[in-house]
Structure formats: C-alpha cells, structure tokens
Write a protein that holds these residues in place. Structure first.
Motif, PDB file in Angstrom:
ATOM      1  N   ASP A 491      29.994 135.159  36.889  1.00  0.00           N
ATOM      2  CA  ASP A 491      30.174 134.603  38.430  1.00  0.00           C
ATOM      3  C   ASP A 491      31.192 133.595  38.606  1.00  0.00           C
ATOM      4  OD1 ASP A 491      28.798 132.865  36.762  1.00  0.00           O
ATOM      5  OD2 ASP A 491      27.116 132.770  38.375  1.00  0.00           O
ATOM      6  N   GLY A 492      32.095 133.313  37.631  1.00  0.00           N
ATOM      7  CA  GLY A 492      32.904 132.283  37.578  1.00  0.00           C
ATOM      8  C   GLY A 492      32.571 130.829  38.096  1.00  0.00           C
ATOM      9  N   CYS A 493      33.319 130.053  38.776  1.00  0.00           N
ATOM     10  CA  CYS A 493      33.193 128.854  39.135  1.00  0.00           C
ATOM     11  C   CYS A 493      33.998 128.545  40.490  1.00  0.00           C
ATOM     12  CB  CYS A 493      33.508 127.884  38.211  1.00  0.00           C
ATOM     13  SG  CYS A 493      35.374 127.748  37.797  1.00  0.00           S
ATOM     14  N   SER A 494      33.901 127.470  41.283  1.00  0.00           N
ATOM     15  CA  SER A 494      34.810 126.852  42.205  1.00  0.00           C
ATOM     16  C   SER A 494      36.316 126.821  42.099  1.00  0.00           C
ATOM     17  CB  SER A 494      34.238 125.813  42.716  1.00  0.00           C
ATOM     18  OG  SER A 494      34.476 124.870  41.852  1.00  0.00           O
ATOM     19  N   ARG A 495      36.613 126.785  40.924  1.00  0.00           N
ATOM     20  CA  ARG A 495      38.139 126.666  40.469  1.00  0.00           C
ATOM     21  C   ARG A 495      38.576 128.090  40.403  1.00  0.00           C
ATOM     22  NH1 ARG A 495      40.969 123.334  36.946  1.00  0.00           N
ATOM     23  NH2 ARG A 495      43.282 123.936  37.369  1.00  0.00           N
ATOM     24  N   CYS A 496      37.911 128.991  39.980  1.00  0.00           N
ATOM     25  CA  CYS A 496      38.601 130.435  40.140  1.00  0.00           C
ATOM     26  C   CYS A 496      37.977 131.361  41.416  1.00  0.00           C
ATOM     27  CB  CYS A 496      38.249 131.099  38.869  1.00  0.00           C
ATOM     28  SG  CYS A 496      36.451 131.279  38.224  1.00  0.00           S
ATOM     29  N   GLY A 500      36.265 134.317  37.719  1.00  0.00           N
ATOM     30  CA  GLY A 500      36.255 134.369  36.272  1.00  0.00           C
ATOM     31  C   GLY A 500      37.803 134.160  35.684  1.00  0.00           C
ATOM     32  N   TYR A 501      38.782 134.545  36.703  1.00  0.00           N
ATOM     33  CA  TYR A 501      40.020 134.696  36.075  1.00  0.00           C
ATOM     34  C   TYR A 501      40.846 133.779  37.263  1.00  0.00           C
ATOM     35  CZ  TYR A 501      39.130 138.402  33.117  1.00  0.00           C
ATOM     36  OH  TYR A 501      38.635 139.056  31.867  1.00  0.00           O
ATOM     37  N   LYS A 502      41.875 133.152  36.845  1.00  0.00           N
ATOM     38  CA  LYS A 502      42.879 132.645  37.781  1.00  0.00           C
ATOM     39  C   LYS A 502      44.420 132.613  37.410  1.00  0.00           C
ATOM     40  CE  LYS A 502      43.373 128.201  40.356  1.00  0.00           C
ATOM     41  NZ  LYS A 502      43.545 129.066  41.690  1.00  0.00           N
ATOM     42  N   GLY A 503      45.114 133.052  38.016  1.00  0.00           N
ATOM     43  CA  GLY A 503      46.468 133.101  37.567  1.00  0.00           C
ATOM     44  C   GLY A 503      46.887 134.457  36.750  1.00  0.00           C
ATOM     45  N   ARG A 504      48.146 134.518  36.323  1.00  0.00           N
ATOM     46  CA  ARG A 504      48.684 135.804  35.410  1.00  0.00           C
ATOM     47  C   ARG A 504      49.557 135.339  34.432  1.00  0.00           C
ATOM     48  NH1 ARG A 504      49.417 141.185  38.895  1.00  0.00           N
ATOM     49  NH2 ARG A 504      50.724 139.808  40.187  1.00  0.00           N
ATOM     50  N   ILE A 505      49.651 135.923  33.265  1.00  0.00           N
ATOM     51  CA  ILE A 505      50.774 135.555  32.203  1.00  0.00           C
ATOM     52  C   ILE A 505      51.427 136.912  31.791  1.00  0.00           C
ATOM     53  CG2 ILE A 505      49.087 135.973  30.328  1.00  0.00           C
ATOM     54  CD1 ILE A 505      50.747 133.281  29.392  1.00  0.00           C
ATOM     55  N   GLY A 506      52.413 136.997  31.539  1.00  0.00           N
ATOM     56  CA  GLY A 506      53.382 138.139  31.123  1.00  0.00           C
ATOM     57  C   GLY A 506      52.905 138.567  29.649  1.00  0.00           C
ATOM     58  N   ILE A 507      53.119 139.690  29.384  1.00  0.00           N
ATOM     59  CA  ILE A 507      52.918 140.297  28.017  1.00  0.00           C
ATOM     60  C   ILE A 507      54.492 141.291  28.053  1.00  0.00           C
ATOM     61  CG2 ILE A 507      50.684 140.008  27.559  1.00  0.00           C
ATOM     62  CD1 ILE A 507      50.326 143.064  28.044  1.00  0.00           C
TER      63      ILE A 507
END
Length: 568
Positions: A491-496, A500-507
């Motif tokens: 259920d994540g948190c207030s920050r995200c 449960g996830y926040k932002g993305r990164i490249g592979i």
C-alpha cells in the motif's frame, strides 16, 4: 468655468431621465469651479443623490454607447484565450462575449483607442464597446481569478457531474464552448501535470467517459463522467489544438500550447491524437513539459561500463548511432542528453523532430510537417546542404529516410536517430528488411542502444528480503549474484502516493560495432548470431542491466521481469 461638452451631455441626460431638476442642471453646468470626470461624479452622487447605475446610463447615452453591469456578466474562460486577465485588469476592460465577426467588450474608458485596437488584433474581430463602471470590472476580474484555483475534485463536483448536484444547465454539459466544459478540460490537463503524468487518455464508453493518466509508465483511472459529456469535452480538446471538430470519422493529430488557455504559470505543450472508436472519438495527449531541462547522461541509468562506451561513440566524427525501443522508453531524452554533452560552438547541430519536445540552446531544430511535404526524408536532404556536423532525425520510418541517413553517416556526418525494434541486434535486420544493403549498414553503423524505462522502488517504504527459489535462480544465472533485494510495499506511503514506486530509471543494451559484427552483418547473419557476437564483445542485455538495478536496490525483481523478459 462651464463644463466640457461630454460632461454637459451627461448632466443633460440625467435631467432628461428625471434625476436632476432644471435648476440643478443649470447650477452644475455653470459651476464656477472646474469639474473633472471624478469630481463631477462625486458631486452628482453625493450632493444630488444620483445612483451609480443612473450615472452609468447617462454616461452611456452621452457617449453613444450601451451600458452594462459588469458584475452580472457570466464570463466564459474562452474570453481570456487571446487577451489575458492581467491585460484586462491593467486597462479596465472585460470581454463579454463573441458573436460572429464581433467581440463585445465592456470598457471603463471607451476613448482608449490603443486598447480597443489591441483587442481587435488579438481576436481578429471588430470590437463592439459597452460602458461599465471601472470598479465593477476590476471586482469581476478579481473574482474570476480567485474562482479558478479550486481543486480538481471540487471542480468536477461544481460542474454538476454528480447525481446530487443540479445547478448546471443540461446544455452547458453538451456545448464545447460552455464555461463548465472549458473549466473541466483545463482541470484534466492541470491535474495530470501536477501528478507527473506522461499521457492523458480520454476514452468514450457506452455509458461513461473514462479519463486515465499514465504515471511512471502505468495507466491509472482518474475520472468517470456521464457519456453525454464526451462529445463536448473531445470537441473542446480539438478546438484547443485547432483541429476540425466536424470531422469525426478520421484520426487527427494536433498540438496544444497550454499557456494560451490557463492563467496558471504552466509552460507545457501537449501532443494530441484523436481516433474514431466504437462509442465516439477517443483522445490521447502526451504532455511535453517545456520547463524541464534535459538530464546529464549519468542520471539516465547507464551502468559505468555502458556510459564509458556510449560517451566514446557520441564523440566520433562520423557514423550512425541508433536508439531503439517502444514509444515512451526514453529514447528522445537520451538523444537530447547526448546532444547537450557534445554541443559546442565548434559543432553545427541540426535536428528534425515530430514534435520538438524540448528546446535545446545552441541547436537548430526543425518541426516536421507532413501536410506540406516536410517529411523526415525531405528535411534530411535539406540538412545535407547546410554544412552540419551532427544531425538528429526523430525517427527512421521508411526506406527513403533510412537510405539518406546511411548516406549522411558515410559522408562525414554523425547521425543519431531512433527505430522501433525490441533489442539492439534486431535493429540490423530491421534496416535490411527496409531494403538497405548490408555493406552500407556495416560501413555506417557505430552502435545501437536499446532501452526501456523501469519504475524505481520507493526508498522510503521499500521492504528488504532474501530471494528464494525461482527468484534466487534468476539472479544467480544472469548476474552471478544473490543477496538482499527489495520489493515494493503493497500500500506504499505518502511519499509515493501509495503506489510503492516513484520515478523511473533507464536500462540499456549497448551494441557497439567491431570487426566480427561487421563481418556478420555483411554475410546477413540472423539476430541470434549478432546477439552472441555482441555479448562476446561485452554487450550487457536489457535483462542483465535490469537485474543490476535490482541488485543496487533501485528497483524490484517483479518490475524487472515485467519490463523485459529473461534472456533465452
């Protein structure tokens, strides 16, 4: 000192209206003191008990105009698309309505011809002036400015889209130029931008219109509206990007410059695509935030080895660098970051894009326009005659563009572009399928970078655990490591925002060309052979790079396997 001609006319009209006696009229007209406009108003209202409404009517008659009570005007947000509220406040004017070739405007001072001319130029319509009190105009404008700051949910409630709210007229929800629809369209865009969406989906159904936002690559439903609202809201978005609202049978593409439609400081553009669906027209809008700058290459997720190899190829004097991946995989951002890194006064850089997503300082960018014949191929041909060192082509879509791109790379230019393929080795086969000769590909190609974006696990609420069974086997087989990794909190948190996830990164999967790969391309080797040769030369696959991000605690194993499949 006798009154001026206009002041005398005002007093005389008050006498005709029965608000002044003949004696009072003579006294005021023949007053020994000089009465300016404000002084005359004060005497009439305070000493002779003339109301402000009566004075406005008398002034309007003296000026040969119609009076209007600005406080009773029902403003349409579309009124401020051409002249903003700051201009209206500064000059005490109020756009009232538009009718055919005319725009009706309330003025506090109708003799400011420069203001009237500017409004006429902005709207491209003849101005019909009305007379209103300056105080009323300013109060109305200030009230309108304050009214526009409500929360998204509040606006939806106020628009009468909930069962228990019935203040809004039925026709207001079915008219794309009505204030409720304009306000709703703006709020949909503003809310999407506020929560970091990349795309807005407006999808008509049989009984409801569904609005969804794509955040960090995942679509989430935001709003359900009655089906009766669908035609008006879609038409409103089409009006904002100057599309044909009468054409509902064919797909259309356009662009919204949002600062023209909002009072808020939001410098964003939206790339708009409409399509006829089974229950009406659907709209998808890609948000292009012009206030965001490009990121430096190290911030894009390149591993240390990939970053060193990529920096080496982008500094080569000529050759072709291709990025591949699906829509929304971060190809454009990587290319912009690469151009920013190699940009210098000694380099002439040209780009042709569809659309221009970010404006880069010191780089000459061209917007593609198919309707007038300005295609990628046509633009690329013209660039070859403009003495460029580096050329960026938004996408290679056909044989003609591919042929000219290869030719440019072979004749002393560094060319960067994108293709839609699944991985780096299959890009070579794709070019061959387009009809490009293998020896031309091998002679021009420097590297192919395949990429994806995977979600970052929230650093605040992520949960550490020890992988077992199949998870442990995948890690050990691919990267030769197994240890503590993280998973997203359910259920994540207030920050995200409880995701449960926040932002993305490249592979990234970086295939740089060497002698063995050149020989394989020339003999038309298949994708598997090219992949084996590239991996022998040091290429790390997308799957491998995604598991490195899991090892580093940046993302989760679940996200890695959802983004790219395991290597066969």
């Amino acid at each position: 000192m006798p009154l001026g001609r206009l002041q005398t006319a005002i007093v005389d009209h008050l006498r005709q209206l029965g608000k002044l006696t003949d004696e009072q009229t003579d006294t005021i007209i023949n007053s020994p003191s000089e009465l300016t406009g404000e002084a005359l108003d004060q005497i009439l209202c305070e000493e002779h008990k003339v109301s402000t409404e009566q004075l406005l009517v008398a002034k309007a008659r003296a000026f040969g105009m119609a009076p209007i009570n600005a406080m009773r005007v029902r403003l349409n947000p579309a009124s401020f698309e051409k002249v903003d509220q700051d201009f209206c406040l500064k000059n005490a004017v109020l756009p009232v309505s538009q009718m055919g070739e005319y725009i009706i405007v309330a003025f506090a001072n109708p003799f400011e011809l420069a203001v009237s001319n500017k409004i006429q130029e902005a709207f491209g319509k003849r101005v019909v002036p009305l007379l209103a009190r300056e105080k009323d105009i300013r109060e109305k404008l200030n009230a309108e400015s304050t009214k526009g700051d409500g929360q998204f949910e509040d606006v939806v409630d106020q628009l009468g889209l909930e069962e228990d709210v019935v203040d809004i007229e039925e026709e207001d929800l079915e008219n794309e130029e009505s204030a409720p629809i304009i306000q709703l369209a703006n709020r949909i865009i503003e809310e999407a931008h506020a929560i970091g969406s990349s795309d807005i989906h407006v999808e008509p159904g049989e009984k409801e219109l569904i609005v969804r936002y794509r955040v960090d690559g995942v679509c989430q439903e935001k709003l359900r509206l009655p089906a009766k609202v669908a035609p008006a809201i879609v038409a409103r978005f089409k009006i904002m990007c100057s599309l044909d609202i009468s054409e509902r049978r064919l797909p259309q593409d356009g662009r919204i410059i949002f600062r023209q439609f909002t009072k808020k400081n939001m410098d964003i553009d939206l790339r708009v695509s409409t399509a006829p669906l089974n229950y009406g027209e659907g709209v998808v809008m890609r948000i292009l935030d012009k206030s965001k700058s490009t990121l430096p290459l190290p911030a894009l997720g390149f591993s240390e080895g990939n970053l060193a190899r990529y920096r080496n190829v982008i500094t080569q004097p000529y050759g072709m660098i291709l990025h591949c991946g699906p829509t929304g995989s971060g190809k454009s951002m990587t290319l912009y970051s690469a151009l920013n890194e190699i940009n210098s006064p000694e380099q002439v850089i040209r780009t042709v894009e569809d659309p221009i997503e970010y404006t880069l300082k010191g780089i000459n960018q061209m917007q593609m326009n198919r309707q007038i014949g300005l295609t990628f191929a046509a633009a690329l041909r013209s660039f070859l005659r403009q003495d460029p060192d580096i050329i960026l082509v938004g996408e290679i879509r056909d044989k003609e563009t591919a042929s000219i791109a290869v030719e440019a790379a072979l004749t002393g230019h560094l060319l960067l572009s994108t293709l839609h393929t699944n991985d780096a080795p299959s890009t070579v086969v794709r070019l061959t399928d387009m009809g490009i000769e293998p020896f031309m590909i091998s002679s021009s190609l420097l590297c192919v970078c395949a990429q994806r974006l995977m979600r970052r696990v929230c650093k605040v609420c992520r949960v550490a655990y020890q992988p077992e069974g199949r998870e442990q086997e995948i890690l050990e087989k691919t990267i030769g490591w197994s240890g503590t990794i993280y998973k997203a909190k359910h259920d994540g948190c207030s920050r995200c925002n409880n995701n449960g996830y926040k932002g993305r990164i490249g592979i990234h999967e970086l295939m740089t060309v060497n002698d063995d790969i050149i020989d394989a391309i020339n003999r038309e080797a298949d994708t598997n052979d090219l992949k084996k040769l590239a991996m022998t030369a040091g290429m790390k696959t997308l799957h491998y790079d995604s598991l490195l991000k899991v090892k580093e605690g940046i993302s989760t194993l679940e996200e890695a396997l959802c983004t790219v499949p395991p290597d066969m």
